[in-house]
Design an enzyme around this catalytic site. Sequence first.
Site, PDB file in Angstrom:
ATOM      1  CE1 TYR A 157      -4.189  -1.978   0.195  1.00  0.00           C
ATOM      2  CE2 TYR A 157      -2.746  -3.285   1.511  1.00  0.00           C
ATOM      3  CZ  TYR A 157      -3.952  -3.104   0.792  1.00  0.00           C
ATOM      4  OH  TYR A 157      -4.832  -4.149   0.924  1.00  0.00           O
ATOM      5  CG  PHE A 194     -10.447  -1.789  10.152  1.00  0.00           C
ATOM      6  CD1 PHE A 194     -10.400  -1.411   8.884  1.00  0.00           C
ATOM      7  CD2 PHE A 194     -10.133  -1.215  11.048  1.00  0.00           C
ATOM      8  CE1 PHE A 194      -9.219  -0.390   8.590  1.00  0.00           C
ATOM      9  CE2 PHE A 194      -9.000  -0.209  10.783  1.00  0.00           C
ATOM     10  CZ  PHE A 194      -8.684   0.148   9.592  1.00  0.00           C
TER      11      PHE A 194
HETATM   12  C1  LIG Z   1      -1.848  -8.114  -2.788  1.00  0.00           C
HETATM   13  C2  LIG Z   1      -2.864  -8.365  -3.905  1.00  0.00           C
HETATM   14  C3  LIG Z   1      -4.041  -7.546  -3.537  1.00  0.00           C
HETATM   15  C4  LIG Z   1      -2.174  -7.484  -5.103  1.00  0.00           C
HETATM   16  O1  LIG Z   1      -2.966  -7.532  -6.142  1.00  0.00           O
HETATM   17  P1  LIG Z   1      -2.656  -7.578  -7.720  1.00  0.00           P
HETATM   18  O2  LIG Z   1      -3.879  -7.350  -8.476  1.00  0.00           O
HETATM   19  O3  LIG Z   1      -1.918  -8.617  -8.097  1.00  0.00           O
HETATM   20  O4  LIG Z   1      -1.736  -6.122  -7.651  1.00  0.00           O
HETATM   21  P2  LIG Z   1      -1.472  -5.121  -8.961  1.00  0.00           P
HETATM   22  O5  LIG Z   1      -1.286  -5.988 -10.474  1.00  0.00           O
HETATM   23  O6  LIG Z   1      -2.376  -4.079  -9.209  1.00  0.00           O
HETATM   24  O7  LIG Z   1      -0.086  -4.574  -8.715  1.00  0.00           O
HETATM   25  C5  LIG Z   1       0.089  -3.201  -8.293  1.00  0.00           C
HETATM   26  C6  LIG Z   1       1.245  -2.846  -7.618  1.00  0.00           C
HETATM   27  O8  LIG Z   1       1.674  -3.623  -6.374  1.00  0.00           O
HETATM   28  C7  LIG Z   1       2.555  -4.554  -6.422  1.00  0.00           C
HETATM   29  N1  LIG Z   1       2.379  -5.505  -5.580  1.00  0.00           N
HETATM   30  C8  LIG Z   1       1.438  -6.374  -5.754  1.00  0.00           C
HETATM   31  N2  LIG Z   1       1.252  -7.023  -4.698  1.00  0.00           N
HETATM   32  C9  LIG Z   1       2.380  -6.990  -3.941  1.00  0.00           C
HETATM   33  C10 LIG Z   1       2.962  -7.598  -2.684  1.00  0.00           C
HETATM   34  N3  LIG Z   1       2.248  -8.512  -2.083  1.00  0.00           N
HETATM   35  N4  LIG Z   1       4.203  -7.017  -2.269  1.00  0.00           N
HETATM   36  C11 LIG Z   1       4.717  -6.160  -2.878  1.00  0.00           C
HETATM   37  N5  LIG Z   1       4.176  -5.461  -4.178  1.00  0.00           N
HETATM   38  C12 LIG Z   1       3.134  -5.988  -4.512  1.00  0.00           C
HETATM   39  C13 LIG Z   1       2.767  -4.837  -7.825  1.00  0.00           C
HETATM   40  O9  LIG Z   1       4.030  -5.286  -8.070  1.00  0.00           O
HETATM   41  C14 LIG Z   1       2.205  -3.567  -8.644  1.00  0.00           C
HETATM   42  O10 LIG Z   1       3.577  -2.701  -8.688  1.00  0.00           O
HETATM   43  P3  LIG Z   1       3.723  -1.565  -9.810  1.00  0.00           P
HETATM   44  O11 LIG Z   1       2.516  -0.457  -9.623  1.00  0.00           O
HETATM   45  O12 LIG Z   1       4.997  -0.785  -9.389  1.00  0.00           O
HETATM   46  O13 LIG Z   1       3.863  -2.035 -11.019  1.00  0.00           O
HETATM   47  C15 LIG Z   1      -3.137  -9.606  -4.206  1.00  0.00           C
HETATM   48  O14 LIG Z   1      -2.001 -10.469  -4.594  1.00  0.00           O
HETATM   49  C16 LIG Z   1      -3.814 -10.504  -3.047  1.00  0.00           C
HETATM   50  O15 LIG Z   1      -4.965 -10.532  -3.133  1.00  0.00           O
HETATM   51  N6  LIG Z   1      -3.008 -11.230  -2.198  1.00  0.00           N
HETATM   52  C17 LIG Z   1      -3.636 -12.079  -1.060  1.00  0.00           C
HETATM   53  C18 LIG Z   1      -4.611 -11.290  -0.149  1.00  0.00           C
HETATM   54  C19 LIG Z   1      -3.957  -9.956   0.413  1.00  0.00           C
HETATM   55  O16 LIG Z   1      -2.824  -9.747   0.687  1.00  0.00           O
HETATM   56  N7  LIG Z   1      -4.743  -8.792   0.315  1.00  0.00           N
HETATM   57  C20 LIG Z   1      -4.192  -7.588   0.892  1.00  0.00           C
HETATM   58  C21 LIG Z   1      -5.142  -7.454   2.243  1.00  0.00           C
HETATM   59  S1  LIG Z   1      -4.739  -5.981   3.164  1.00  0.00           S
END
Ligand SMILES: CC(C)(COP(=O)(O)OP(=O)(O)OC[C@H]1O[C@@H](n2cnc3c(N)ncnc32)[C@H](O)[C@@H]1OP(=O)(O)O)[C@@H](O)C(=O)NCCC(=O)NCCS
Length: 414
Positions: free
Chosen positions: A127, A414
């Site tokens: 984030y 939350f």
């Molecule tokens: C984390 C999660 C939401 C990322 O979703 P995603 O659709 O793959 O993310 P995006 O493709 O939009 O990536 C956006 C950016 O974040 C980065 N990013 C995504 N997941 C990341 C992670 N776990 N750690 C570090 N960076 C991450 C990407 O590299 C990308 O970077 P860029 O903008 O520099 O290219 C997804 O992998 C997930 O659902 N994980 C398991 C549940 C979870 O952890 N949810 C968060 C709850 S707080």
Amino acid sequence: MTDSTREAGPYPIRTATAETVEAFTAPLLAAFAFVEDPADQETRTWEPDRIIAALDGERPVATAGAFSFRLGVPGGEAAAAGVTLVGVNPAYRRRGILRSMMRHQLDDVHARGEALAILWASEGAIYQRFGYGLATLSGSFEIARERAAFVRPTPPEGIVRLVDLEEAMGIFPSLYDRVRIQVPGMVARSETWWRSVTLHDTDRARGESGIKFLAVYEAGGEVEGTAIYRVKPDWDERGPKGRLSAIEVIASTPRATRDLWAWLLGVDLVARVAAVRTPVPHPLQLLLAEPRRLGFTVGDGIWLRVVDVPAALAARTYGRPGALVLEIRDAFCPWNAGRWRLVAGEDGHAVAERTDAPPDVTLDAADLGATYLGTFRFSELARVGRVVEGTPGALARADALFAADRAPWCSTMF
Ligand SMILES: CC(C)(COP(=O)(O)OP(=O)(O)OC[C@H]1O[C@@H](n2cnc3c(N)ncnc32)[C@H](O)[C@@H]1OP(=O)(O)O)[C@@H](O)C(=O)NCCC(=O)NCCS
């Protein structure tokens, strides 16, 4: 912009309704390997019109949601979106879907007039790129009960008694609200939240950590503290070795803090006492003879994004009168970017307006998130190269302005 014109590449984003919310949040199962049990009731607090999903055809493949919170900030409170339920089906990850959901969500938070967005991150790296800064710290510990003697043992001044859910509903919220207004980072809880989440017990949690107990501390005829905790009974050949997990301990007086912790550390048949999401520093670090035995660990608490700079700066109060020009870099929410002059008056309240004056400090939106509640000082961020001082002495002025009386703490997951 209507939902139908918001496209996430090939995955358009739609807002849920009461009818579609269950289908819209289905991607969480795959993202977290976790199913929400309807009997757990937490779903009752969801706000369907704040839950979005990215669709592949008709099928939701990612979701994100928010709660409409009031967040305690130094000297007051502010409207804050409590971001939650973020998950992308692993088959669709790293295609920009999270980014498009964050775009949609922050635009919506801005349009609703909420100055702040906050969240608990599964992983901090996710984030920060969207402007969230580390806004509170969160402690945890686990201590062997026989090593938990107080440095100044004192007979209790009040009594602790266990109450049921109905009685707790009449006691816990008001005590919490009394403490909440003094502690930046705490969120107001609705009655539904208290009943369905905070005080509610679930079969799943009971199985993992034991039954939830609700304890009230009274002294001088007044309620001065509450504790929510679980006890997981356990035995072996040597006898009892149960584990007590403190979920939330709220105290409005020093004696309530001391007596409630003495009581939790004194529960029979328990060998170890643990707590998570605690304040930092923790009162037991000062109450115990051997604080090192806590194995106290500090991690990230909530992450905060300033969504509307002038509204956020006006929502909190400041430690002293003064003026400061902030130059804010904010690529993801460009309406915040640029120079803002903050002027705090004698009463602690401030206004922030656009200015062309040279900046006193230059920082990213995420850095403002880290300083906003008072957890980190501008000078601390400068020492790691995140904040730049533009005029001599500006960091010290910024530190003094933004200092909070109480260490920020968020005890609500939350
Ligand atoms: C984390 C999660 C939401 C990322 O979703 P995603 O659709 O793959 O993310 P995006 O493709 O939009 O990536 C956006 C950016 O974040 C980065 N990013 C995504 N997941 C990341 C992670 N776990 N750690 C570090 N960076 C991450 C990407 O590299 C990308 O970077 P860029 O903008 O520099 O290219 C997804 O992998 C997930 O659902 N994980 C398991 C549940 C979870 O952890 N949810 C968060 C709850 S707080």
